[in-house]
Design a protein around this motif. Structure first.
Motif, PDB file in Angstrom:
ATOM      1  N   TYR A  95      19.781 -19.001 -26.238  1.00 49.64           N
ATOM      2  CA  TYR A  95      20.000 -20.405 -26.538  1.00 49.64           C
ATOM      3  C   TYR A  95      20.878 -21.029 -25.455  1.00 49.64           C
ATOM      4  N   SER A  96      20.772 -22.342 -25.308  1.00 50.63           N
ATOM      5  CA  SER A  96      21.603 -23.030 -24.320  1.00 50.63           C
ATOM      6  C   SER A  96      22.790 -23.753 -24.966  1.00 50.63           C
ATOM      7  N   GLN A  97      22.712 -24.092 -26.246  1.00 59.63           N
ATOM      8  CA  GLN A  97      23.775 -24.870 -26.874  1.00 59.63           C
ATOM      9  C   GLN A  97      24.537 -24.099 -27.953  1.00 59.63           C
ATOM     10  N   HIS A  98      23.829 -23.460 -28.878  1.00 59.90           N
ATOM     11  CA  HIS A  98      24.487 -22.726 -29.955  1.00 59.90           C
ATOM     12  C   HIS A  98      23.499 -21.806 -30.650  1.00 59.90           C
ATOM     13  N   ALA A  99      24.023 -20.760 -31.268  1.00 56.86           N
ATOM     14  CA  ALA A  99      23.227 -19.889 -32.137  1.00 56.86           C
ATOM     15  C   ALA A  99      23.562 -20.264 -33.565  1.00 56.86           C
ATOM     16  N   GLY A 100      22.560 -20.345 -34.401  1.00 55.40           N
ATOM     17  CA  GLY A 100      22.777 -20.733 -35.781  1.00 55.40           C
ATOM     18  C   GLY A 100      22.348 -22.162 -35.975  1.00 55.40           C
ATOM     19  N   PRO A 101      22.611 -22.692 -37.079  1.00 54.09           N
ATOM     20  CA  PRO A 101      23.508 -22.234 -38.131  1.00 54.09           C
ATOM     21  C   PRO A 101      22.857 -21.195 -39.043  1.00 54.09           C
ATOM     22  N   VAL A 102      23.677 -20.319 -39.587  1.00 54.36           N
ATOM     23  CA  VAL A 102      23.240 -19.407 -40.637  1.00 54.36           C
ATOM     24  C   VAL A 102      24.124 -19.675 -41.852  1.00 54.36           C
ATOM     25  N   THR A 103      23.502 -19.695 -43.019  1.00 53.58           N
ATOM     26  CA  THR A 103      24.201 -20.040 -44.251  1.00 53.58           C
ATOM     27  C   THR A 103      23.908 -18.999 -45.317  1.00 53.58           C
ATOM     28  N   VAL A 104      24.939 -18.608 -46.054  1.00 50.35           N
ATOM     29  CA  VAL A 104      24.777 -17.700 -47.191  1.00 50.35           C
ATOM     30  C   VAL A 104      25.517 -18.274 -48.388  1.00 50.35           C
ATOM     31  N   HIS A 105      25.035 -17.921 -49.570  1.00 47.05           N
ATOM     32  CA  HIS A 105      25.772 -18.290 -50.776  1.00 47.05           C
ATOM     33  C   HIS A 105      26.763 -17.173 -51.049  1.00 47.05           C
TER      34      HIS A 105
END
Length: 129
Positions: A95-105
């Motif tokens: 990636y060039s800007q960011h990895a994610g977002p990743v979300t969990v409950h």
């Protein structure tokens, strides 16, 4: 009101609007993207040599984004969030800007957050308990 005063005020207003518009364009894309990627309030920042992992929390959900120190060119990045007792949710790639977002409950459970840029990594251990 005198026409000269009116013109000066209009010119000042136009200059302020133009300056604020240019300032918003000059912000790094990673800063804009990371702030818009996760909802909720930022609760932690895990900094390391190659960047940082920003952790957000909202209504029992935990979200994380890895942001490189030098955005712009594609590089290997990853981000992972794991609620205690569950498997980690991971985003990895170039990636060039960011990895994610990743979300969990997570509810009220502890979470472990990890991030990487290139070969540099950071891990939080169990947090937000």
């Amino acid at each position: 009101m005198d026409r000269a005063v009116l013109r000066r005020r209009l010119a000042l207003g136009l200059a302020v609007l133009t300056g604020s518009g240019l300032l918003s364009l000059a912000l790094p894309g990673a800063a804009q993207a990371a702030s818009a990627a996760c909802s909720g309030r930022q609760v932690r920042t895990l900094s390391f040599a190659a960047g940082s992992v920003r952790v957000y929390r909202s209504n029992g959900y935990v979200c994380a984004v890895t942001v490189p120190a030098r955005p712009g060119r594609p590089q290997a990045m990853s981000v992972s969030v794991q609620a205690r007792g569950n498997r980690p949710v991971t985003d990895r790639g170039r990636y060039s800007q960011h990895a994610g977002p990743v979300t969990v409950h997570a509810g009220h459970r502890c979470v472990r957050v990890t991030g990487a840029v290139g070969t540099r990594t950071v891990s939080s251990g169990w947090i937000l308990c």
